[in-house]
Design a protein around this motif. Structure first.
Motif, PDB file in Angstrom:
ATOM      1  N   GLU A  40      21.602  -6.304  53.333  1.00 19.47           N
ATOM      2  CA  GLU A  40      22.413  -5.524  54.267  1.00 19.47           C
ATOM      3  C   GLU A  40      23.623  -4.925  53.562  1.00 19.47           C
ATOM      4  OE1 GLU A  40      23.480  -8.111  57.473  1.00 19.47           O
ATOM      5  OE2 GLU A  40      21.501  -8.011  58.389  1.00 19.47           O
ATOM      6  N   GLU A  41      24.270  -5.723  52.726  1.00 25.63           N
ATOM      7  CA  GLU A  41      25.458  -5.232  52.030  1.00 25.63           C
ATOM      8  C   GLU A  41      25.115  -4.141  51.019  1.00 25.63           C
ATOM      9  OE1 GLU A  41      27.632  -8.649  50.628  1.00 25.63           O
ATOM     10  OE2 GLU A  41      28.544  -8.930  52.600  1.00 25.63           O
ATOM     11  N   ARG A  42      23.982  -4.259  50.365  1.00 24.90           N
ATOM     12  CA  ARG A  42      23.560  -3.187  49.445  1.00 24.90           C
ATOM     13  C   ARG A  42      23.356  -1.876  50.216  1.00 24.90           C
ATOM     14  NH1 ARG A  42      20.664  -7.382  46.969  1.00 24.90           N
ATOM     15  NH2 ARG A  42      18.760  -6.869  48.092  1.00 24.90           N
ATOM     16  N   ALA A  43      22.730  -1.967  51.375  1.00 22.18           N
ATOM     17  CA  ALA A  43      22.503  -0.769  52.192  1.00 22.18           C
ATOM     18  C   ALA A  43      23.826  -0.187  52.683  1.00 22.18           C
ATOM     19  CB  ALA A  43      21.592  -1.105  53.370  1.00 22.18           C
ATOM     20  N   LEU A  44      24.747  -1.041  53.087  1.00 22.51           N
ATOM     21  CA  LEU A  44      26.044  -0.554  53.551  1.00 22.51           C
ATOM     22  C   LEU A  44      26.826   0.099  52.415  1.00 22.51           C
ATOM     23  CD1 LEU A  44      27.093  -3.466  55.914  1.00 22.51           C
ATOM     24  CD2 LEU A  44      26.645  -1.094  56.568  1.00 22.51           C
ATOM     25  N   GLU A  45      26.696  -0.449  51.226  1.00 20.20           N
ATOM     26  CA  GLU A  45      27.393   0.149  50.085  1.00 20.20           C
ATOM     27  C   GLU A  45      26.812   1.523  49.746  1.00 20.20           C
ATOM     28  OE1 GLU A  45      29.315  -1.059  45.829  1.00 20.20           O
ATOM     29  OE2 GLU A  45      28.070  -2.498  46.887  1.00 20.20           O
ATOM     30  N   GLU A  46      25.530   1.691  49.956  1.00 21.55           N
ATOM     31  CA  GLU A  46      24.920   3.016  49.739  1.00 21.55           C
ATOM     32  C   GLU A  46      25.395   4.026  50.780  1.00 21.55           C
ATOM     33  OE1 GLU A  46      20.666   3.029  49.479  1.00 21.55           O
ATOM     34  OE2 GLU A  46      20.652   1.363  48.034  1.00 21.55           O
ATOM     35  N   LEU A  47      25.502   3.581  52.035  1.00 25.00           N
ATOM     36  CA  LEU A  47      25.909   4.482  53.116  1.00 25.00           C
ATOM     37  C   LEU A  47      27.401   4.785  53.114  1.00 25.00           C
ATOM     38  CD1 LEU A  47      23.833   3.090  56.099  1.00 25.00           C
ATOM     39  CD2 LEU A  47      23.629   5.343  55.067  1.00 25.00           C
ATOM     40  N   PHE A  48      28.213   3.777  52.827  1.00 27.74           N
ATOM     41  CA  PHE A  48      29.671   3.902  52.881  1.00 27.74           C
ATOM     42  C   PHE A  48      30.273   3.370  51.581  1.00 27.74           C
ATOM     43  CE2 PHE A  48      27.952   2.583  57.043  1.00 27.74           C
ATOM     44  CZ  PHE A  48      28.186   3.737  57.780  1.00 27.74           C
ATOM     45  N   PRO A  49      30.053   4.044  50.454  1.00 22.73           N
ATOM     46  CA  PRO A  49      30.413   3.470  49.155  1.00 22.73           C
ATOM     47  C   PRO A  49      31.860   2.991  49.040  1.00 22.73           C
ATOM     48  CG  PRO A  49      29.406   5.644  48.884  1.00 22.73           C
ATOM     49  CD  PRO A  49      29.549   5.389  50.345  1.00 22.73           C
ATOM     50  N   ASP A  50      32.811   3.860  49.194  1.00 22.62           N
ATOM     51  CA  ASP A  50      34.212   3.470  49.001  1.00 22.62           C
ATOM     52  C   ASP A  50      34.720   2.601  50.142  1.00 22.62           C
ATOM     53  OD1 ASP A  50      34.307   4.891  46.624  1.00 22.62           O
ATOM     54  OD2 ASP A  50      34.898   6.742  47.637  1.00 22.62           O
ATOM     55  N   LYS A  51      34.399   2.992  51.350  1.00 19.80           N
ATOM     56  CA  LYS A  51      34.887   2.255  52.522  1.00 19.80           C
ATOM     57  C   LYS A  51      34.354   0.816  52.530  1.00 19.80           C
ATOM     58  CE  LYS A  51      35.819   2.892  57.373  1.00 19.80           C
ATOM     59  NZ  LYS A  51      35.704   3.715  58.544  1.00 19.80           N
ATOM     60  N   PHE A  52      33.063   0.631  52.215  1.00 18.69           N
ATOM     61  CA  PHE A  52      32.520  -0.721  52.230  1.00 18.69           C
ATOM     62  C   PHE A  52      33.079  -1.554  51.081  1.00 18.69           C
ATOM     63  CE2 PHE A  52      29.442  -4.056  51.247  1.00 18.69           C
ATOM     64  CZ  PHE A  52      29.496  -4.736  52.452  1.00 18.69           C
ATOM     65  N   ARG A  53      33.248  -0.960  49.914  1.00 15.52           N
ATOM     66  CA  ARG A  53      33.827  -1.710  48.781  1.00 15.52           C
ATOM     67  C   ARG A  53      35.229  -2.201  49.132  1.00 15.52           C
ATOM     68  NH1 ARG A  53      32.804   2.499  45.175  1.00 15.52           N
ATOM     69  NH2 ARG A  53      30.553   2.595  45.208  1.00 15.52           N
ATOM     70  N   ASN A  54      36.031  -1.342  49.734  1.00 16.46           N
ATOM     71  CA  ASN A  54      37.379  -1.748  50.157  1.00 16.46           C
ATOM     72  C   ASN A  54      37.317  -2.850  51.209  1.00 16.46           C
ATOM     73  OD1 ASN A  54      38.548   0.137  48.459  1.00 16.46           O
ATOM     74  ND2 ASN A  54      38.694   1.694  50.054  1.00 16.46           N
ATOM     75  N   TYR A  55      36.428  -2.684  52.172  1.00 18.00           N
ATOM     76  CA  TYR A  55      36.259  -3.687  53.229  1.00 18.00           C
ATOM     77  C   TYR A  55      35.821  -5.025  52.641  1.00 18.00           C
ATOM     78  CZ  TYR A  55      34.172  -5.909  57.359  1.00 18.00           C
ATOM     79  OH  TYR A  55      33.830  -6.781  58.352  1.00 18.00           O
ATOM     80  N   ARG A  56      34.874  -4.989  51.721  1.00 18.98           N
ATOM     81  CA  ARG A  56      34.360  -6.210  51.087  1.00 18.98           C
ATOM     82  C   ARG A  56      35.468  -6.936  50.327  1.00 18.98           C
ATOM     83  NH1 ARG A  56      29.917  -4.617  47.452  1.00 18.98           N
ATOM     84  NH2 ARG A  56      31.657  -4.182  46.093  1.00 18.98           N
ATOM     85  N   GLU A  57      36.378  -6.204  49.725  1.00 16.15           N
ATOM     86  CA  GLU A  57      37.481  -6.819  48.991  1.00 16.15           C
ATOM     87  C   GLU A  57      38.506  -7.457  49.929  1.00 16.15           C
ATOM     88  OE1 GLU A  57      39.104  -3.853  46.415  1.00 16.15           O
ATOM     89  OE2 GLU A  57      37.249  -3.693  45.260  1.00 16.15           O
ATOM     90  N   GLU A  58      38.623  -6.943  51.146  1.00 18.99           N
ATOM     91  CA  GLU A  58      39.624  -7.429  52.081  1.00 18.99           C
ATOM     92  C   GLU A  58      39.128  -8.542  53.010  1.00 18.99           C
ATOM     93  OE1 GLU A  58      41.253  -4.143  54.236  1.00 18.99           O
ATOM     94  OE2 GLU A  58      41.652  -3.009  52.408  1.00 18.99           O
ATOM     95  N   VAL A  59      37.836  -8.540  53.311  1.00 18.78           N
ATOM     96  CA  VAL A  59      37.302  -9.463  54.316  1.00 18.78           C
ATOM     97  C   VAL A  59      36.224 -10.344  53.680  1.00 18.78           C
ATOM     98  CG1 VAL A  59      36.132  -9.627  56.553  1.00 18.78           C
ATOM     99  CG2 VAL A  59      37.772  -7.792  56.129  1.00 18.78           C
ATOM    100  N   ARG A  60      36.348 -11.640  53.907  1.00 21.76           N
ATOM    101  CA  ARG A  60      35.391 -12.587  53.338  1.00 21.76           C
ATOM    102  C   ARG A  60      34.030 -12.498  54.041  1.00 21.76           C
ATOM    103  NH1 ARG A  60      38.078 -17.358  50.739  1.00 21.76           N
ATOM    104  NH2 ARG A  60      36.096 -18.348  51.249  1.00 21.76           N
ATOM    105  N   ARG A  61      33.006 -12.910  53.337  1.00 22.47           N
ATOM    106  CA  ARG A  61      31.650 -12.850  53.874  1.00 22.47           C
ATOM    107  C   ARG A  61      31.473 -13.782  55.066  1.00 22.47           C
ATOM    108  NH1 ARG A  61      26.745 -13.290  49.763  1.00 22.47           N
ATOM    109  NH2 ARG A  61      26.989 -11.051  49.668  1.00 22.47           N
ATOM    110  N   TRP A  62      31.923 -15.007  54.953  1.00 20.00           N
ATOM    111  CA  TRP A  62      31.780 -15.975  56.040  1.00 20.00           C
ATOM    112  C   TRP A  62      33.115 -16.202  56.737  1.00 20.00           C
ATOM    113  CZ3 TRP A  62      27.157 -17.757  57.789  1.00 20.00           C
ATOM    114  CH2 TRP A  62      26.049 -17.524  56.989  1.00 20.00           C
ATOM    115  N   LEU A  63      34.048 -16.837  56.070  1.00 16.30           N
ATOM    116  CA  LEU A  63      35.399 -17.067  56.637  1.00 16.30           C
ATOM    117  C   LEU A  63      36.411 -17.171  55.552  1.00 16.30           C
ATOM    118  CD1 LEU A  63      35.581 -19.589  59.616  1.00 16.30           C
ATOM    119  CD2 LEU A  63      36.209 -17.210  59.564  1.00 16.30           C
TER     120      LEU A  63
END
Length: 83
Positions: free
Chosen positions: A60-83
């Motif tokens: 899912e994350e690979r697909a999101l990174e393809e669709l929203f490259p910069d936005k998802f990378r920034n989001y991934r850096e700010e928000v943890r996967r689980w908690l």
């Protein structure tokens, strides 16, 4: 289907965890394991997390990174996967 997504949701509960549904399911599994009062049931919890990380979340994350490259990378850096 992630490929049909047009917006990356980052508000609400998604500000705290990238996978609130999977986290909720994990909490239910923890509660059920405690209810059973069987230590063997607790073994399933890390197996569930490992399985979800590998076969559900990572694709899912690979697909999101393809669709929203910069936005998802920034989001991934700010928000943890689980908690």
């Amino acid at each position: 289907n992630v490929k049909n997504s047009s917006t990356l949701v980052t508000g609400g509960v998604y500000r705290r965890t990238r996978n609130p549904m999977y986290l909720g399911l994990l909490i239910v599994l923890v509660a059920y394991a405690v209810h059973l009062a069987n230590p063997v049931a607790l073994i399933a919890l890390p197996l569930f997390v490992a399985y979800m990380n590998r076969f559900q979340i990572a694709p899912e994350e690979r697909a999101l990174e393809e669709l929203f490259p910069d936005k998802f990378r920034n989001y991934r850096e700010e928000v943890r996967r689980w908690l």
